[in-house]
Enzyme design. Sequence first.
Site, short mmCIF file in Angstrom:
data_model
loop_
_atom_site.label_atom_id
_atom_site.label_comp_id
_atom_site.label_asym_id
_atom_site.label_seq_id
_atom_site.Cartn_x
_atom_site.Cartn_y
_atom_site.Cartn_z
N THR A 96 -0.29 2.60 -4.27
CA THR A 96 1.15 2.59 -4.53
C THR A 96 1.34 2.94 -6.00
O THR A 96 0.38 2.96 -6.77
CB THR A 96 1.76 1.19 -4.27
N ALA B 121 -2.29 -1.78 -6.97
CA ALA B 121 -0.99 -2.27 -7.46
C ALA B 121 -0.94 -1.99 -8.96
O ALA B 121 -1.82 -2.43 -9.71
CB ALA B 121 -0.86 -3.76 -7.18
N VAL C 87 -6.30 -3.47 -9.55
CA VAL C 87 -5.31 -3.34 -10.61
C VAL C 87 -5.28 -1.89 -11.12
O VAL C 87 -6.29 -1.36 -11.58
CB VAL C 87 -5.62 -4.30 -11.79
N LYS C 88 -4.11 -1.29 -10.99
CA LYS C 88 -3.96 0.12 -11.37
C LYS C 88 -3.42 0.19 -12.79
O LYS C 88 -2.38 -0.41 -13.11
CB LYS C 88 -2.99 0.78 -10.38
N LEU C 89 -4.13 0.93 -13.64
CA LEU C 89 -3.82 0.99 -15.07
C LEU C 89 -3.60 2.43 -15.50
O LEU C 89 -4.37 3.31 -15.09
CB LEU C 89 -4.99 0.43 -15.88
#
Length: 217
Positions: free
Chosen positions: A27, A60, A86-88
Amino acid sequence: MKFFIDTANLEQIKEAQALGVLDGVTTNPSLMAKEGITGKANILKHYQDICALVEGDVSAEVIATDYATMISEGEELAALHPQIVVKLPMIKDGIKACKYFSDKGIRTNVTLVFSAGQALLAAKAGATYVSPFLGRLDDISTDGMHLISEIRLIYDNYNFSTQILSASVRNTMHVINCAKIGSDVMTGPLSAISGLLKHPLTDSGLAQFLADYQKGN
Ligand code: E4P
């Protein structure tokens, strides 16, 4: 190659899951906004709803762009569900946060990657996934697929464990070319996955088989 679906739409996630070939979901804030998911509580609940629908990883994305807030936001996201990655963003503080999470055993996806150098940095920082956006490179008349090949070569040279998550996939040819290059994962819309089903010779061949069966039965 793992298949992720790039959407926050629960119905499309269910449809891909029902096909039996879905390995995860990605997402981003734009995809969440497209589904009308706003406000922190709703956003966190939506990630949990997605995790309940699929067995694989669910990316996310943090909204913060400074290190300290990225850490607190990322820790909150990771604590939501064991499937959360965890999307960075691929910026200086994003790389620092990636190293922090990697050292803590929290899985990460470094996003908005558009060059081999950025992908190399993400791997050095211990990213679980790196997301090169091949469709957006194609959009500006640059060969997105070439970037996937470059990253594959670099990662193989040094046995980096970071997985190449080819993102911004738009069509079935993107999927096939990613598979030929050896991308570990691809993420795209439902149409890029279900489009792989289609061939006119399959349809006409099946129609003939069924017609021949009907003649004698
Ligand atoms: C990846 O994680 C992104 O969400 C996505 O693939 C971007 O795709 P787009 O370029 O079609 O928006």
